[in-house]
Write an enzyme that holds these catalytic residues in place. Structure first.
Site, PDB file in Angstrom:
ATOM      1  CG  MET A  36      -1.073   6.243  -5.023  1.00  0.00           C
ATOM      2  SD  MET A  36      -2.124   7.003  -6.253  1.00  0.00           S
ATOM      3  CE  MET A  36      -3.396   7.708  -5.237  1.00  0.00           C
ATOM      4  CE1 TYR A  38       1.386  15.117   2.971  1.00  0.00           C
ATOM      5  CE2 TYR A  38      -0.723  14.356   3.830  1.00  0.00           C
ATOM      6  CZ  TYR A  38       0.290  15.305   3.771  1.00  0.00           C
ATOM      7  OH  TYR A  38       0.184  16.449   4.542  1.00  0.00           O
ATOM      8  CG  HIS A  40      -2.560   7.636   6.462  1.00  0.00           C
ATOM      9  ND1 HIS A  40      -3.001   6.350   6.670  1.00  0.00           N
ATOM     10  CD2 HIS A  40      -3.064   8.014   5.261  1.00  0.00           C
ATOM     11  CE1 HIS A  40      -3.745   5.979   5.660  1.00  0.00           C
ATOM     12  NE2 HIS A  40      -3.796   6.957   4.777  1.00  0.00           N
ATOM     13  CD  GLU A  41      -0.318   4.049  13.109  1.00  0.00           C
ATOM     14  OE1 GLU A  41       0.681   4.793  13.028  1.00  0.00           O
ATOM     15  OE2 GLU A  41      -0.249   2.856  13.487  1.00  0.00           O
ATOM     16  CG  HIS A  43      -0.089   4.421   3.890  1.00  0.00           C
ATOM     17  ND1 HIS A  43      -0.454   5.739   4.021  1.00  0.00           N
ATOM     18  CD2 HIS A  43      -0.615   4.004   2.715  1.00  0.00           C
ATOM     19  CE1 HIS A  43      -1.150   6.113   2.970  1.00  0.00           C
ATOM     20  NE2 HIS A  43      -1.272   5.077   2.147  1.00  0.00           N
ATOM     21  N   GLY A 153      -5.121  -1.850   1.974  1.00  0.00           N
ATOM     22  CA  GLY A 153      -6.047  -1.436   3.028  1.00  0.00           C
ATOM     23  C   GLY A 153      -7.488  -1.708   2.618  1.00  0.00           C
ATOM     24  CB  VAL A 182      -5.896   2.606  10.559  1.00  0.00           C
ATOM     25  CG1 VAL A 182      -5.413   3.319  11.814  1.00  0.00           C
ATOM     26  CG2 VAL A 182      -5.195   1.264  10.409  1.00  0.00           C
TER      27      VAL A 182
HETATM   28  O1  PAF Z   1      -4.384   2.513  -2.977  1.00  0.00           O
HETATM   29  C1  PAF Z   1      -3.494   3.194  -3.536  1.00  0.00           C
HETATM   30  O2  PAF Z   1      -2.786   3.978  -2.918  1.00  0.00           O
HETATM   31  C2  PAF Z   1      -3.289   3.041  -5.043  1.00  0.00           C
HETATM   32  O3  PAF Z   1      -4.489   2.832  -5.691  1.00  0.00           O
HETATM   33  C3  PAF Z   1      -2.274   1.956  -5.397  1.00  0.00           C
HETATM   34  C4  PAF Z   1      -2.746   0.581  -4.992  1.00  0.00           C
HETATM   35  C5  PAF Z   1      -0.933   2.256  -4.744  1.00  0.00           C
HETATM   36  C6  PAF Z   1      -2.040   1.925  -6.919  1.00  0.00           C
HETATM   37  O4  PAF Z   1      -1.569   3.141  -7.382  1.00  0.00           O
END
Ligand code: PAF
Length: 304
Positions: A36, A38, A40-41, A43, A153, A182
């Site tokens: 979604m 924004y 960060h490390e 991701h 994650g 993380v």
């Molecule tokens: O974990 C998230 O950021 C959200 O739940 C996802 C998997 C992108 C679905 O919108």
């Protein structure tokens, strides 16, 4: 790096990549990292894993309205497209999919994907409908991208379990790759929502990682506690922090999320189930944080 805002353009790009690979007698391996934004490390670690395991990496950035409840933080969810794109570029992403809400939901949606049982507990109990929103948008992304692997994650451990169940139940032809949590140097699990915390709340929130770590050390150190005692001790430690308001403290088998025998010793339940999730959701001011630790019998990686 290509940036797509429409499904048709992204599909066209993927189609030509697959055709080109086929002409060379190969099958293009595609990895999807759904987010979604924004970023960060945490991701970044998913993107790195995807980069290492696939020919082509797709990052999706979409704040999915249907997974937010009416009183949740959809409107104030943090966004920074420019910074996200810079991070994606840095991690070697091939394609970013950033659709608008209208692109993803051109008409009011009448079809939802819902996983039963696993979604009625933990976060599902306090966020009704949340996981239906997640599984619906993730299904759409899986259909659009048709990845070979998708990366999630482990901080959202229940989400991993729910999505993995959906993949099995609905024969999605892909592998779910759970990736470790993380943390900041002081233990705070990375989350886009950490930005909401005041300095005082951020300090208070360290109680989560500290108390989970303590339980992990106790269990792996062979301390004999029942599941009930473990839950009580964890609850008491978190409650000792005045700014913490507990939503839940739960201990369940992973990934089935089956309830454990509370009066059995933690270690004996670990032997039976192989992996146990200890998960908490706690509010600090208006910010609800989740954290967890996954304990495995032999300290092995978890396959979902
Ligand atoms: O974990 C998230 O950021 C959200 O739940 C996802 C998997 C992108 C679905 O919108």
């Amino acid at each position: 790096m290509k940036v797509f805002t429409t499904t048709s353009e992204l599909k066209e790009f993927l189609k030509s990549g697959r055709i080109a690979a086929m002409k060379e007698g190969k099958e293009l391996q595609v990895g999807l990292v759904p987010t979604m934004g924004y970023l960060h490390e945490g991701h970044a670690s998913l993107l790195r894993k995807a980069r290492a395991q696939n020919d082509l990496v797709v990052l999706s950035i979409f704040v999915n309205p249907i997974q937010f409840g009416p009183n949740e933080d959809l409107d104030r969810y943090p966004r920074d497209a420019e910074r996200d794109l810079a991070l994606a570029e840095h991690e070697g992403v091939d394609a970013v999919f950033m659709p608008s809400v209208e692109e993803m939901y051109p008409q009011p949606i009448k079809t939802k994907v819902a996983v039963e049982e696993l979604t009625s507990k933990l976060c599902g109990a306090s966020r009704p409908g949340h996981f239906d929103g997640v599984t619906t948008v993730v299904s759409k992304l899986f259909h659009i991208v048709a990845p070979n692997r998708a990366y999630f994650g482990q901080k959202d451990a229940q989400q991993v379990a729910v999505v993995a169940q959906m993949v099995k139940d609905l024969n999605f032809d892909l592998e779910i790759i759970p990736c470790p949590i993380v943390r900041e140097n002081d233990g705070l699990a990375l989350s886009s929502r950490n930005v909401y915390l005041s300095a005082e709340e951020r300090q208070a929130a360290l109680i989560l990682s500290r108390s989970l770590k303590q339980l992990e050390a106790d269990v792996y150190g062979g301390k004999e506690v029942t599941v009930l005692e473990a839950r009580q001790q964890l609850t008491q430690k978190i409650e000792s922090e005045p700014l913490a308001e507990i939503d839940y403290v739960e201990i369940a088998a992973f990934p089935s999320l089956t309830a454990l025998q509370l009066t059995n010793s933690f270690n004996s339940e670990l032997e039976v189930f192989g992996a146990i999730l200890v998960a908490v959701a706690v509010k600090f001011g208006t910010t609800r944080l989740i954290d967890n630790v996954l304990l495995t019998g032999k300290g092995e990686a978890i396959h979902v």
